[in-house]
Design a protein around this motif. Structure first.
Motif, PDB file in Angstrom:
ATOM      1  N   ALA A  72       0.924  -1.204   0.017  1.00 15.72           N
ATOM      2  CA  ALA A  72       0.079  -0.048  -0.050  1.00 15.72           C
ATOM      3  C   ALA A  72       0.729   1.310  -0.012  1.00 15.72           C
ATOM      4  CB  ALA A  72      -0.756   0.133   1.253  1.00 15.72           C
ATOM      5  N   ARG A  73       2.053   0.954  -0.092  1.00 12.80           N
ATOM      6  CA  ARG A  73       3.108   2.201   0.124  1.00 12.80           C
ATOM      7  C   ARG A  73       3.263   2.927  -1.027  1.00 12.80           C
ATOM      8  NH1 ARG A  73       8.595   2.479   3.766  1.00 12.80           N
ATOM      9  NH2 ARG A  73       9.464   4.562   2.806  1.00 12.80           N
ATOM     10  N   THR A  74       3.237   4.249  -1.177  1.00  7.92           N
ATOM     11  CA  THR A  74       2.958   4.827  -2.269  1.00  7.92           C
ATOM     12  C   THR A  74       4.404   5.903  -2.646  1.00  7.92           C
ATOM     13  OG1 THR A  74       1.692   6.680  -1.717  1.00  7.92           O
ATOM     14  CG2 THR A  74       0.651   4.745  -2.724  1.00  7.92           C
ATOM     15  N   GLY A  75       5.237   5.935  -1.558  1.00  9.28           N
ATOM     16  CA  GLY A  75       6.223   6.833  -1.543  1.00  9.28           C
ATOM     17  C   GLY A  75       6.587   7.415  -0.294  1.00  9.28           C
ATOM     18  N   THR A  76       7.114   8.634  -0.270  1.00  7.41           N
ATOM     19  CA  THR A  76       7.394   9.242   1.320  1.00  7.41           C
ATOM     20  C   THR A  76       7.368  10.568   0.852  1.00  7.41           C
ATOM     21  OG1 THR A  76       9.740   9.582   0.710  1.00  7.41           O
ATOM     22  CG2 THR A  76       9.323   7.483   1.576  1.00  7.41           C
ATOM     23  N   ARG A  77       7.071  11.520   1.930  1.00  9.12           N
ATOM     24  CA  ARG A  77       6.845  12.827   1.812  1.00  9.12           C
ATOM     25  C   ARG A  77       7.283  13.485   3.215  1.00  9.12           C
ATOM     26  NH1 ARG A  77       1.475  13.160   1.011  1.00  9.12           N
ATOM     27  NH2 ARG A  77       0.856  13.696   3.062  1.00  9.12           N
ATOM     28  N   THR A  78       8.042  14.805   2.843  1.00 14.35           N
ATOM     29  CA  THR A  78       8.724  15.243   4.240  1.00 14.35           C
ATOM     30  C   THR A  78       7.503  15.995   4.903  1.00 14.35           C
ATOM     31  OG1 THR A  78      10.694  15.936   2.801  1.00 14.35           O
ATOM     32  CG2 THR A  78      10.221  17.131   4.935  1.00 14.35           C
ATOM     33  N   VAL A  79       7.336  15.637   6.136  1.00 11.51           N
ATOM     34  CA  VAL A  79       6.273  15.955   6.997  1.00 11.51           C
ATOM     35  C   VAL A  79       6.777  16.501   8.241  1.00 11.51           C
ATOM     36  CG1 VAL A  79       4.136  15.183   8.264  1.00 11.51           C
ATOM     37  CG2 VAL A  79       4.821  14.173   6.076  1.00 11.51           C
ATOM     38  N   TYR A  80       6.173  17.716   8.720  1.00  9.04           N
ATOM     39  CA  TYR A  80       6.697  18.372  10.299  1.00  9.04           C
ATOM     40  C   TYR A  80       5.676  17.639  11.192  1.00  9.04           C
ATOM     41  CZ  TYR A  80       8.188  21.838  13.331  1.00  9.04           C
ATOM     42  OH  TYR A  80       8.673  22.483  14.364  1.00  9.04           O
ATOM     43  N   PHE A  81       6.129  17.023  12.114  1.00 11.82           N
ATOM     44  CA  PHE A  81       5.657  16.491  13.465  1.00 11.82           C
ATOM     45  C   PHE A  81       6.326  17.510  14.455  1.00 11.82           C
ATOM     46  CE2 PHE A  81       4.958  12.777  10.870  1.00 11.82           C
ATOM     47  CZ  PHE A  81       3.639  12.557  10.666  1.00 11.82           C
ATOM     48  N   ASP A  82       7.280  16.914  15.132  1.00 14.90           N
ATOM     49  CA  ASP A  82       8.075  18.122  16.228  1.00 14.90           C
ATOM     50  C   ASP A  82       9.237  18.492  15.253  1.00 14.90           C
ATOM     51  OD1 ASP A  82       6.361  17.678  18.339  1.00 14.90           O
ATOM     52  OD2 ASP A  82       7.463  15.789  18.631  1.00 14.90           O
ATOM     53  N   ALA A  83       9.348  17.929  14.268  1.00 18.41           N
ATOM     54  CA  ALA A  83      10.681  18.446  13.117  1.00 18.41           C
ATOM     55  C   ALA A  83      10.284  17.938  11.713  1.00 18.41           C
ATOM     56  CB  ALA A  83      12.001  18.072  13.748  1.00 18.41           C
TER      57      ALA A  83
ATOM     58  N   GLU B 162       3.585   1.821  11.011  1.00 17.46           N
ATOM     59  CA  GLU B 162       4.374   2.574  12.139  1.00 17.46           C
ATOM     60  C   GLU B 162       4.644   4.060  11.523  1.00 17.46           C
ATOM     61  OE1 GLU B 162       7.780   0.274  13.186  1.00 17.46           O
ATOM     62  OE2 GLU B 162       6.770  -1.231  14.050  1.00 17.46           O
ATOM     63  N   GLY B 163       4.489   5.047  12.603  1.00 13.76           N
ATOM     64  CA  GLY B 163       4.721   6.223  12.237  1.00 13.76           C
ATOM     65  C   GLY B 163       6.195   6.439  12.371  1.00 13.76           C
ATOM     66  N   PRO B 164       6.813   7.551  11.583  1.00 11.92           N
ATOM     67  CA  PRO B 164       6.016   8.527  11.151  1.00 11.92           C
ATOM     68  C   PRO B 164       5.496   8.117   9.681  1.00 11.92           C
ATOM     69  CG  PRO B 164       8.304   9.013  10.853  1.00 11.92           C
ATOM     70  CD  PRO B 164       8.296   8.056  11.895  1.00 11.92           C
ATOM     71  N   ALA B 165       4.256   8.309   9.558  1.00 12.85           N
ATOM     72  CA  ALA B 165       3.681   7.960   8.338  1.00 12.85           C
ATOM     73  C   ALA B 165       2.497   8.578   8.011  1.00 12.85           C
ATOM     74  CB  ALA B 165       3.208   6.273   8.046  1.00 12.85           C
ATOM     75  N   VAL B 166       1.838   8.608   6.727  1.00 10.94           N
ATOM     76  CA  VAL B 166       0.535   9.338   6.417  1.00 10.94           C
ATOM     77  C   VAL B 166      -0.360   8.304   5.713  1.00 10.94           C
ATOM     78  CG1 VAL B 166      -0.551  11.262   5.162  1.00 10.94           C
ATOM     79  CG2 VAL B 166       1.682  11.726   6.282  1.00 10.94           C
ATOM     80  N   ILE B 167      -1.390   8.028   5.987  1.00 13.14           N
ATOM     81  CA  ILE B 167      -2.320   7.123   5.438  1.00 13.14           C
ATOM     82  C   ILE B 167      -3.213   7.912   4.766  1.00 13.14           C
ATOM     83  CG2 ILE B 167      -3.864   4.988   5.866  1.00 13.14           C
ATOM     84  CD1 ILE B 167      -2.052   4.506   8.238  1.00 13.14           C
ATOM     85  N   GLU B 168      -3.376   7.877   3.388  1.00 18.45           N
ATOM     86  CA  GLU B 168      -4.396   8.697   2.576  1.00 18.45           C
ATOM     87  C   GLU B 168      -5.570   7.672   1.870  1.00 18.45           C
ATOM     88  OE1 GLU B 168      -0.862  11.590   1.243  1.00 18.45           O
ATOM     89  OE2 GLU B 168      -2.004  10.418  -0.316  1.00 18.45           O
TER      90      GLU B 168
END
Length: 679
Positions: free
Chosen positions: A617-628, A647-653
């Motif tokens: 189900a993985r489509t790639g990666t993206r730079t995301v800001y959580f605490d950094a 497992e995080g960090p991740a984004v499920i769309e």
């Protein structure tokens, strides 16, 4: 071949959510932008879009179930025009006196100013005649003063009128006579009678509830008429009590729809998560304009009759919901003191957040999510592209005013929004005597899952459950509810003096009323169900506790069982009861019956487990800001299989929503398609 398509449509402040259930169990979901200027247009757009997606025609639609905010918004925005009030002679000041209460007590409200009444004093007319609390006539109805009042309203052009006479809950004859006078002297008026809206004691609440019904009746009836012009299918409208009713019946009692949309979400959440073994949960419905929270106990949302819409008390049965202005469109702003604030004002659907590119001028919660990479650069599968650069420019301007880096400002917006939602959850749990740490969170709606991880931290919740198609769960909930109507009679009597014949007579009358309404809805006698309940208190208390009453003959056994349930409920709510204490006798106050017409519910199927590898189900990666800023894996939810753990960090769309999974959190798909988020 004609299909049997059932469609649920929930009109929110930003999007209109649509779900279609085919006769073979196939479920199709979509969204369209809401049309605040005329919600009926967005409703019709939603029907047309779902018919295109399913390849069906208008004749294939068996029923439309609708959750609407027309009545709610009219009250929240105080759009109440030219409303008149008729009451008993000597009681013209009932709205001015109200409950003689001020917010937070007199000591903390020195500068409090009494808000304007729902009907100004000059549009109140008193009519002669008087009943006592048993319904006995002390003075006859004064037709001469009634005619004078009707003619005054006619001459002033007042077209919506509420009528509430003293003790008309015991005998409605004077109010019915007033309606006859108004029909004769002022036939253009829309009239609401308290004996039909709320046949229950407490004159102030009954008066305001009746006036709210009269205030929303013209707008609601006009809205339903515009829908009927556009869509020729049978229309069921969601009620605040967790049931639906035909549009024709709703036209008689529009007050019952004031929490229509939020109620559908709570019921949909209860239905979906019950299959996964979660009987008691906190529900969080995050939309574009607001967030609604409720509690589900043992599979049923909690009910109340002590609700309010805006500043107006509304004493009708409704799902106990707390609403806060903390949605995706909530505007971020700098206070005069230099602090960052979020909401309650919303950018809504038009112009919407800055990233929508429709002329929005202020940064919103959605803009903060977009700038931090927590949502994709498009919504609804690419139907709504987002202008992330516009969102960043707006946030840079706000961050400059605050003296913060843009990432800190955006993260601050989301933190404030999360705490606003957390405070609403505390209000519905801790303030009701419930330990919030005992309940999983069900997060749904377009923006509901976005802050789920943070809410687990803030509230120490055990888990968050994100149902399948969370952005459309309220619309789905409309397909899970029965036709339901509530009836009440006030009969104040001490338990020791209660004659079971009184119970039998009142319950029989209420069940007859409920049966008549279900017959109008097309339910044969063998498909009608009746649920009894009663409001009791200890003698001297000001408010009651509602408990369910068992079926069967209303005899001494039923009376004793209801009293036992009252003691148990009082102890559970307040930590004590006066069981077997003759110094604190029990008093019966209201008897209630709900008439229920069951409908066919969806029958979801359990999904087979996968191989436990979410990489498909993985489509790639993206730079995301959580605490950094950090690299987060991006997944498509529809490609995950039961048993897969992300497992995080991740984004499920997915089509209607996004789940940002913070570092230190995992999300596992269960056999029913729910994502279960834990630390």
């Amino acid at each position: 071949m004609v299909r049997r398509l059932r469609i649920g449509i929930d009109t929110g402040g930003t999007f209109t959510d649509v779900v279609a259930l085919d006769g073979d169990g196939t479920l199709v979901t979509t969204k369209t932008p809401s049309t605040p200027a005329d919600p009926a247009e967005g409703f019709a757009d939603g029907v047309a879009k779902i018919l295109r997606l399913t390849g069906a025609g208008p004749r294939d639609v068996a029923a439309l179930s609708h959750g609407t905010t027309v009545a709610t918004n009219r009250l929240l925005e105080d759009r109440i025009d030219d409303l008149g009030f008729v009451t008993t002679e000597g009681f013209a000041s009932i709205l001015e006196i109200a409950r003689q209460s001020v917010p937070d007590g007199y000591g903390n409200s020195y500068f409090w100013v009494k808000p304007p009444r729902i009907v100004p004093a000059h549009r109140v007319r008193a009519v002669g005649g008087r009943l006592d609390h048993t319904g006995a006539e002390l003075r006859p109805f004064d037709e001469e003063s009634a005619v004078a009042a009707a003619r005054w309203f006619r001459d002033q052009g007042v077209l919506a009128i509420g009528v509430c006479f003293l003790h008309s809950y015991a005998d409605p004859s004077h109010e019915l006579a007033m309606r006859d006078v108004l029909a004769r002297e002022h036939p253009d008026a829309v009239v609401s009678l308290s004996c039909e809206v709320l046949r229950e004691y407490r004159e102030y609440e009954r008066s305001v509830t009746t006036l709210v019904d009269a205030a929303v009746k013209p707008a609601m009836n006009g809205y339903l008429a515009r829908i009927a012009e556009r869509v020729a299918s049978r229309l069921l409208v969601m009620k605040s009590n967790g049931g639906v009713l035909s549009a024709d019946e709703v036209a008689r009692q529009p007050i019952t729809t004031v929490l229509s949309g939020p109620a559908a979400g709570a019921l949909g959440a209860a239905f979906v998560v019950a299959r996964s073994g979660h009987g008691s949960v906190v529900t969080l419905d995050g939309g574009g304009t607001s967030t609604d929270v409720a509690v589900v106990l043992d599979g049923e949302p909690t009910l109340t009759t002590e609700g309010s819409i805006g500043r107006h008390p509304v004493k009708i049965p409704m799902i106990d919901i707390v609403t806060v202005g903390a949605g995706g469109g909530s505007v971020a702003w700098r206070s005069p003191e230099g602090a960052l604030k979020v909401g309650p004002r919303s950018a809504g659907a038009d112009p919407g957040p800055l990233c929508y590119g429709r002329g929005g001028a202020e940064a919103t919660v959605t803009d903060a999510h977009a700038v931090l990479g927590r949502i994709p650069p498009h919504l609804l599968g690419g139907e709504v592209p987002l202008d992330v650069d516009a969102a960043r420019r707006g946030l840079e301007a706000l961050a400059g005013d605050l003296g913060l880096p843009v990432e800190r400002a955006a993260a601050g917006i989301l933190e404030i929004s999360a705490w606003n939602q957390a405070n609403a959850i505390r209000q519905i749990t801790v303030k009701r005597g419930l330990d919030v740490r005992d309940y999983p969170l069900v997060a749904f709606g377009g923006s509901g899952p976005l802050l789920a991880c943070r809410l687990l931290d803030v509230l120490a919740l055990p888990a968050a459950v994100v149902p399948e198609n969370p952005g459309n769960l309220s619309a789905f909930g409309l397909l899970t509810v029965d036709v339901k109507n509530d009836y009440v009679r006030t009969r104040v009597v001490r338990d020791a003096e209660l004659d079971p014949a009184l119970l039998a007579g009142v319950y029989a009358d209420l069940e007859a009323e409920a049966a008549e309404a279900l017959a109008r809805e097309g339910f044969p006698e063998d498909r009608r169900r009746f649920a009894r309940s009663a409001d009791l208190r200890y003698y001297g208390q000001a408010f009651e506790v509602r408990v369910a009453a068992p079926a069967g003959p209303p005899d001494q056994g039923l009376r004793a069982e209801v009293v036992r349930r009252f003691h148990d409920a009082h102890e559970a709510l307040y930590g004590y009861c006066y069981r077997d204490d003759p110094r604190h006798p029990v008093e019966w106050v209201n008897l209630r019956v709900s008439g229920i017409g069951p409908i066919e519910r969806p029958r979801p199927t359990e999904r087979p487990p996968g191989d436990g590898d979410p990489s498909r189900a993985r489509t790639g990666t993206r730079t995301v800001y959580f605490d950094a800023w950090e690299e987060a894996a991006v997944y498509r939810r529809e490609k995950l299989a039961p048993g897969d753990t992300v497992e995080g960090p991740a984004v499920i769309e997915e089509f209607g929503s996004t789940l940002p999974l913070h570092p230190g959190f995992t999300a596992t798909l269960d056999g029913h398609g729910n994502l279960v988020v834990t630390r």
